[in-house]
Design an enzyme around this catalytic site. Structure first.
Site, PDB file in Angstrom:
ATOM      1  CB  SER A   1      -0.884   0.007   1.254  1.00  0.00           C
ATOM      2  OG  SER A   1      -1.510   1.266   1.441  1.00  0.00           O
TER       3      SER A   1
ATOM      4  CE1 TYR B   1      -3.907  -2.050   5.236  1.00  0.00           C
ATOM      5  CE2 TYR B   1      -3.186   0.105   4.440  1.00  0.00           C
ATOM      6  CZ  TYR B   1      -3.640  -1.181   4.183  1.00  0.00           C
ATOM      7  OH  TYR B   1      -3.819  -1.602   2.888  1.00  0.00           O
TER       8      TYR B   1
ATOM      9  CB  ALA C   1       3.051  -0.925  11.847  1.00  0.00           C
TER      10      ALA C   1
ATOM     11  CE  LYS D   1      -1.278  -3.836   3.324  1.00  0.00           C
ATOM     12  NZ  LYS D   1      -1.346  -5.065   2.498  1.00  0.00           N
TER      13      LYS D   1
END
Length: 270
Positions: A142, A155, A157, A159
């Site tokens: 992402s 999130y 962290a 990704k």
């Protein structure tokens, strides 16, 4: 025939990648579709079969190592080989860190098990088969795995961890003939953010990001498949994402302001 294993294949980007691979390759595609919801997987499989592809549905919770390894085992038992592993399964989250209570912090770990460890376990199990076929690994990360996004500490962290893992793995596999493509979608028109966690670890029910310019699922899937086929190292999908990555090196404060501007007013820190 080329065999593709796709996690998170029941809807969204994963399902669309399966449909596009089936449409492009027809009988030359064997699609192993993995996710938790059998009914949705069966529906995607039927669409792919209508386009000529062979399919295998494997109900899989990627947060369980044994199920990741069973997925790969069943793929090899059915088709005899694996040419591509697409690590697409993921869970989103939207919560300001200060709003997360101590008793609820465990869902950060749950998110990491899906977004990072699911990819690690599937990749470890599939790697000998991918080396044998000189195949491809795809990691759907992402833009939040390139730039920390406020309200998405958990999130981002997961990704960032995913991005680092596959970057290191790419170097390790350089002489093996296996390609590693990491994709960095921005905001895509899927329901992932609605189903993601809120501060209490419950389904959020809405997105905390502005989605007026969300990329279509079809376009996102097409770019990932093209990147995989071309064996590219990375696929950064938006002009803003490419700009943000560069600007972060020379003016990180500006990137933080850009990230804050992407949040809806009602979830922005004050």
């Amino acid at each position: 025939m080329k065999i593709f294993v796709i996690t998170g294949a029941s809807d969204g980007i994963g399902a669309e990648m399966a449909r596009q691979l089936a449409a492009a390759r027809g009988a030359d595609a064997g699609l192993v579709l993995a996710a938790r919801n059998r009914e949705k997987l069966d529906a995607v499989a039927a669409e792919c079969q209508a386009r000529g592809a062979q399919t295998l549905v494997v109900v899989t919770n990627v947060s369980e190592e044994s199920e990741c390894r069973a997925l790969v085992d069943q793929a090899v038992q059915q088709f005899g080989r694996i040419d591509a592993l697409i690590n697409n399964a993921g869970v989103s989250a939207q919560a300001l860190f200060a709003d997360v209570k101590a008793q609820d912090l465990h869902w950060y770990e749950k998110l990491m098990k899906v977004n990072l460890w699911g990819s690690v376990w599937c990749t470890h199990a599939a790697l000998p088969h991918l080396v044998a076929s000189k195949g491809s690994i795809v990691a759907v990360s992402s833009l939040a795995g390139l730039v920390g996004v406020p309200g998405r500490t958990a999130y981002s962290a997961t990704k960032f961890a995913m991005t680092g893992f596959f970057e290191a793995l790419r170097a390790e596999l350089k002489s093996s003939g296996v390609s590693v493509t990491t994709a960095f979608p921005g905001v895509v028109a899927t329901s992932i953010r609605h189903r993601g966690y809120n501060a209490r670890g419950e389904p959020a029910g809405s997105s905390g990001l502005k989605e007026d310019d969300a990329m279509s699922v079809e376009e996102c899937a097409r770019l990932i498949v093209e990147g995989m086929n071309a064996r590219r190292r990375e696929v950064v999908m938006t002009a803003k994402g490419k700009l943000g990555r560069f600007v972060k090196l020379v003016a990180p404060g500006m990137v933080e302001s850009m990230a804050l501007a992407a949040l809806k007013d009602d979830v922005r820190p004050h």
